[in-house]
Each structure stands twice: as C-alpha cells, then as structure tokens.
Design a protein around this motif. Sequence first.
Motif, mmCIF file in Angstrom:
data_model
loop_
_atom_site.group_PDB
_atom_site.id
_atom_site.type_symbol
_atom_site.label_atom_id
_atom_site.label_comp_id
_atom_site.label_asym_id
_atom_site.label_seq_id
_atom_site.Cartn_x
_atom_site.Cartn_y
_atom_site.Cartn_z
ATOM 1 N N LEU A 170 1.189 2.086 7.069
ATOM 2 C CA LEU A 170 1.565 3.238 6.247
ATOM 3 C C LEU A 170 0.878 3.190 4.885
ATOM 4 C CD1 LEU A 170 5.410 3.243 7.004
ATOM 5 C CD2 LEU A 170 3.754 4.924 7.815
ATOM 6 N N LYS A 171 -0.209 2.474 4.793
ATOM 7 C CA LYS A 171 -0.859 2.250 3.505
ATOM 8 C C LYS A 171 -1.541 3.509 2.978
ATOM 9 C CE LYS A 171 -4.657 -0.047 3.234
ATOM 10 N NZ LYS A 171 -5.696 -1.120 3.317
ATOM 11 N N SER A 172 -1.722 3.536 1.649
ATOM 12 C CA SER A 172 -2.462 4.585 0.943
ATOM 13 C C SER A 172 -1.880 5.972 1.143
ATOM 14 C CB SER A 172 -3.944 4.563 1.374
ATOM 15 O OG SER A 172 -4.532 3.320 1.111
ATOM 16 N N ASN A 173 -0.556 6.059 1.147
ATOM 17 C CA ASN A 173 0.122 7.346 1.161
ATOM 18 C C ASN A 173 0.812 7.566 -0.178
ATOM 19 O OD1 ASN A 173 -0.098 8.679 3.956
ATOM 20 N ND2 ASN A 173 0.385 6.566 4.492
ATOM 21 N N TYR A 191 4.022 -6.641 12.261
ATOM 22 C CA TYR A 191 3.286 -6.450 11.009
ATOM 23 C C TYR A 191 3.564 -5.065 10.462
ATOM 24 C CZ TYR A 191 -0.598 -6.079 7.709
ATOM 25 O OH TYR A 191 -1.335 -5.904 6.571
ATOM 26 N N LEU A 192 3.903 -4.991 9.158
ATOM 27 C CA LEU A 192 4.166 -3.717 8.491
ATOM 28 C C LEU A 192 3.379 -3.682 7.188
ATOM 29 C CD1 LEU A 192 5.654 -1.036 8.096
ATOM 30 C CD2 LEU A 192 7.571 -2.320 7.128
ATOM 31 N N ASP A 193 2.573 -2.623 7.033
ATOM 32 C CA ASP A 193 1.766 -2.465 5.826
ATOM 33 C C ASP A 193 2.198 -1.191 5.106
ATOM 34 O OD1 ASP A 193 -0.119 -2.265 3.861
ATOM 35 O OD2 ASP A 193 -1.853 -2.551 5.163
ATOM 36 N N CYS A 194 2.880 -1.363 3.962
ATOM 37 C CA CYS A 194 3.289 -0.233 3.113
ATOM 38 C C CYS A 194 2.589 -0.311 1.765
ATOM 39 C CB CYS A 194 4.798 -0.241 2.911
ATOM 40 S SG CYS A 194 5.763 0.113 4.375
ATOM 41 N N SER A 195 1.411 -0.891 1.732
ATOM 42 C CA SER A 195 0.702 -1.079 0.474
ATOM 43 C C SER A 195 0.134 0.233 -0.045
ATOM 44 C CB SER A 195 -0.429 -2.091 0.661
ATOM 45 O OG SER A 195 -1.384 -1.623 1.604
ATOM 46 N N ASP A 196 -0.166 0.242 -1.348
ATOM 47 C CA ASP A 196 -0.828 1.370 -2.004
ATOM 48 C C ASP A 196 -0.039 2.663 -1.845
ATOM 49 O OD1 ASP A 196 -2.719 2.661 -3.508
ATOM 50 O OD2 ASP A 196 -4.173 2.872 -1.879
ATOM 51 N N LEU A 218 3.580 -5.248 0.756
ATOM 52 C CA LEU A 218 4.100 -4.253 -0.188
ATOM 53 C C LEU A 218 3.265 -4.235 -1.469
ATOM 54 C CD1 LEU A 218 7.919 -5.024 0.194
ATOM 55 C CD2 LEU A 218 6.678 -3.096 1.185
ATOM 56 N N SER A 219 2.021 -4.620 -1.374
ATOM 57 C CA SER A 219 1.161 -4.720 -2.546
ATOM 58 C C SER A 219 0.742 -3.343 -3.055
ATOM 59 C CB SER A 219 -0.085 -5.546 -2.224
ATOM 60 O OG SER A 219 -0.862 -4.918 -1.213
ATOM 61 N N LEU A 240 4.803 -12.777 2.713
ATOM 62 C CA LEU A 240 5.333 -11.643 1.962
ATOM 63 C C LEU A 240 4.371 -11.360 0.817
ATOM 64 C CD1 LEU A 240 7.500 -9.579 1.187
ATOM 65 C CD2 LEU A 240 8.726 -11.422 0.006
ATOM 66 N N ILE A 241 3.737 -10.172 0.849
ATOM 67 C CA ILE A 241 2.706 -9.832 -0.127
ATOM 68 C C ILE A 241 3.264 -8.804 -1.110
ATOM 69 C CG2 ILE A 241 0.339 -9.013 -0.459
ATOM 70 C CD1 ILE A 241 -0.201 -9.736 2.469
ATOM 71 N N LEU A 242 3.380 -9.213 -2.374
ATOM 72 C CA LEU A 242 3.889 -8.350 -3.436
ATOM 73 C C LEU A 242 2.886 -8.230 -4.577
ATOM 74 C CD1 LEU A 242 7.553 -9.666 -3.487
ATOM 75 C CD2 LEU A 242 6.865 -7.371 -2.810
ATOM 76 N N ASP A 243 1.605 -8.470 -4.300
ATOM 77 C CA ASP A 243 0.572 -8.398 -5.327
ATOM 78 C C ASP A 243 0.482 -7.001 -5.928
ATOM 79 O OD1 ASP A 243 -0.064 -11.001 -4.685
ATOM 80 O OD2 ASP A 243 -1.719 -10.468 -3.367
ATOM 81 N N GLY A 244 0.055 -6.940 -7.200
ATOM 82 C CA GLY A 244 -0.280 -5.680 -7.816
ATOM 83 C C GLY A 244 0.883 -4.732 -8.035
ATOM 84 N N ASN A 245 2.040 -5.249 -8.413
ATOM 85 C CA ASN A 245 3.200 -4.419 -8.721
ATOM 86 C C ASN A 245 3.574 -4.581 -10.194
ATOM 87 O OD1 ASN A 245 4.368 -2.990 -6.199
ATOM 88 N ND2 ASN A 245 3.850 -5.022 -5.430
ATOM 89 N N MET A 246 4.801 -4.215 -10.549
ATOM 90 C CA MET A 246 5.281 -4.305 -11.929
ATOM 91 C C MET A 246 6.451 -5.283 -12.025
ATOM 92 S SD MET A 246 3.235 -2.332 -13.517
ATOM 93 C CE MET A 246 4.051 -2.230 -15.113
ATOM 94 N N ILE A 247 6.422 -6.318 -11.214
ATOM 95 C CA ILE A 247 7.531 -7.271 -11.132
ATOM 96 C C ILE A 247 7.452 -8.268 -12.292
ATOM 97 C CG2 ILE A 247 8.594 -9.073 -9.724
ATOM 98 C CD1 ILE A 247 7.422 -7.634 -7.261
#
Length: 517
Positions: A170-173, A191-196, A218-219, A240-247
């Motif tokens: 589901l990336k880049s939506n 595998y679930l990709d909700c990045s970008d 979830l990057s 678990l990928i959380l790169d590039g957020n505001m955490i």
Amino acid sequence: MARCVKTHCLKFLKCLVIILPLYVCNANACQQNCTCSPTVYIDSEYRSSCVCSENGIIPENILQNSRILELRYSQPIVLRAGNVQKFNQLIRLNISGMQFVKPGGFQGLETLKRLVLYDNSMRVLEMNVFCNLQNLTNLELEGRPTNKNKLHALENGTFLGLRNLKHLYLKSNALADISEEYFRDLESLDYLDCSDNLLVQVKACTFIHAPLLTKLNLSKNIIREVHQHAFAGLTKLDTLILDGNMIKGMPQPLFSIGSLEEFQAHRDFLMIKLDDNPLRCDCHLNWLSSWLESSSCVGSCKTPDNLHGQLLEPVYRDGLPQCQPNNTVQTVEPGKQLELTCSFTGASWKTPDRRHFREHGDCGDPFCLTNRDSLVIWRTTPELSGKYTCLSSDGTQALYYQVHVSDTNSFTIAVVAGIAASAFLLIVLITVAGFKLSSRGNVSTRVAGNSPPGTPTPSSNRPDSIRGNDDRVFLLNVERDRDSSLLLNETANYRAIFKKDSSFDKKNINIYNSTST
C-alpha cells in the motif's frame, strides 16, 4: 405536394438509419474488440497486452491461454461485475485506467495469484471489493510517483475473502489512518508495506487480524505516536521499519497483551529500525537497555545536544544513569530544585496535594510539567513531601515516587542537642578521672611519709606493714594506667560520633499496574 412528402420521408429515414444504431449501442453498452498485441512466450509463460474500452472484448485465444496480462482501459471506467471476461489460466494481471471498482468487479479472475493496480484514478476501496479472488497471494496497490493512483481511504472489510494473501503493498498513497477493521481475513499475511503515506499514529491492536506478519514497513510517514499495544498479536514479527517518521519517543512495544513470558521469548529475534527520526534519548527509550540484550534497534539520537548523532545501541547498552531506579528519587533539603523523570510518552502527573498536571507546560506554583514529561518542583519545602504519581497517556500504567523533604529546623535542633549532651558527658568523665588521679596521689604521699627522712628503706629489710603499703601503691598505679587507657578510648569514640556521613538517602522507584493499586 406528394413530392414534398416523399422528400421529407426520405430525410427522416436517413436520420433514423444514423441515430438508431447509436441508441441501440448506448442502451446495450456496445462491445468492441480490444486491441491486443501478439501473445509472447517468455519464461514458460504466455504473456499478452491489451487496450480495451469499458466493455471491450478480449480475444478468445488470450482468454484461453494467457497466464500474464497487461490490461489498460482507454478511458477511466467504473469496473463492475461482468466487465471482465472469464479467464481460464490467468495468474497475474496488471490493470490500469480504472476510476472506481464495485464489489464483484474482479469476477471472472478467480485463478489470479498476483494483482497489480497502477495508474488508476481510485481514491477509495470499498468493502468486499476483492471477495472473488480467493487464490490471490500478492496484491499491489502502490501509488507510484509517476502515476496518478493515490488511495486516500480504505473501508472496513476492504480485504475480506483474501485468506491466502501473503504480500500486501500500500506504499506511496495518501492514507492518513489505518485500523484493525481494514485488515480482517488477512490471516496468512506475511509482509505489509504501508510506507510513504500520511499516517500520524499507530493505534492499539491495528494488526491484530494479521497474526503471521513477519515484516512490517511503516517508514516515510509522519508518525508521532506509537501505542504500546500497536503490534499486539504479532508474535512472529522479526522486522519493524519505522524509519523517516516524527517519532521522539515510544513505549516498549508489547506483542502479547498480558503475556510477558511470550513477549520475552518473542523479542529474541526482532529488529526495530528508527533511522531518520527526531529521537529524544532520555528515559522514554530507556527500555532499550534490556531490549538490546537479545534484540536490535537501529537509529541515532537527535537530542539532547550531548548525545546528538550517537547510535542508540551504545547509548542504551547499560541504560542512562539518570534513569536507573536507585538514582531517580532522593531525600532533598528545603529550597532545592527537584526534577522527577517519567518513562511514559505523553505522561500526566499527580501531586500529594491532589493536583493533576496533564499537558506540557502546565504549571502551578511550585510545579511545572516539562515537554520531556518530567515534573519539576522549583523550590522544595517539607510540606511537599509525599507520593508523586506519573500516569501513562492511556492510564494503564503508573510510576510512583516517594519524596521526602527534610525539615531544616528539626535537624538543627537535633544536632545541637546531640552536641550538648556529648559535651556534658565528656565533662563528667574528665571530672571523675581527675578526682581519681588526685586520690591516688594522696595515697602515695602518705605511704612515703611512714619512713624517716634520709633513712634507706630497702624492701628486703622493711617490716611487712611497709612492704604492704608498697604493694598497694603498685596496684593503684596499675589501676590508674588502666583508667587512663579507658578514658582515651571513650574520648576517641565520642569524636567519631561527630564524623557522621550526611549523604542523602536514595530510594527505589516501583512501577505498578494502576489497575492493581
């Protein structure tokens, strides 16, 4: 007249010939053949590519033989049941040019294993839209940067029926929210990709219906808050990928609610990626000190300045000193400033006088809740002694401090009284010792006066009475030496009394479940 009527009739018939086919075609949704390129045989698969109108007819040979098809609609369409003909062997379909998909729109594609939706104009996916694709294992709904496909929302039950789905992209939506109801029936998802996307938080139990997930991306969102139970049920998760957020900080994630043993066993092989986040390396992340004993966490500190740029693993390997249980609470003197730290993100505080500080910057003399979730007491007084409570944002956990502010007046009176009593006792001991020494001197003088002046008195020639006096003098001298030694020892002991250690007492903090107290 007859000629005029005949002329008008001929014109009417010509118009009818032209208009009637158009009317019939619109009423029955005229079907036209799709434009398809020749089928090619690559990697043991027949591959085809077609451009179709809304109700275009795909050639029979493609329906029968093609395994991979690139299908593009010439204009935006609403895909309904019956728009797509039935394929016999199709396993992969790349489809573009859709504006909307109605439930049942993929009817006839029951053999599909991989479906790629790209370059579409869809904004929302309805419930049960994929219900006919029971054999699907890969679903790609990526909004590629060069495409106009941008999903803004999913409906509850969007993926119902996809019990064999392994990979979901589901990336880049433009998704701003995801919830557990979106992912029902995804019991085989790996595998679930909700990045970008535009996600701002990860709520509790979001992925509870996908228990076999091993990788979750979830990057590149704008996530600021991660609930402690956001990943509940994901006991198989290893990345678990959380790169590039505001955490800035997050609580220790729990994967099995109420089962610490299973969580401990699970985290032996989990990696968390937190690169490119404004991480605040304070007590909010101190749980990493125990986590890193058997797992991995990648990322670096943004603040405070003295830790800027340092990697998480070396910073938290032994835990931050100020976050250790035996260093956070201590007895303090009046007038001092005291800061109580808390490991919960978005914490609130309760004070002994029953005040409740809930928001960062919430202040009331002499307290203030900082943006680090710590409570500052600007000036301590004995009246501020008591129990301070830090509550997690959801109220399920609490951390308790027992603070004691010493009373300076009472302490001073006690010290003065102790010194006075010790001095009085010392004077008494010195007086008694002086009296004994004086008495022994008088006895010695009387013994010496029994002999005439100048007369030698060798002990061997003295009468028994005189030798007895000499023995008494000797015994008195021995007793005097012994009393002097005792007096010196007692004096040393009293001097040691005044060398007390005045360091502050330190107490442990305890974390309890607030529901149990």
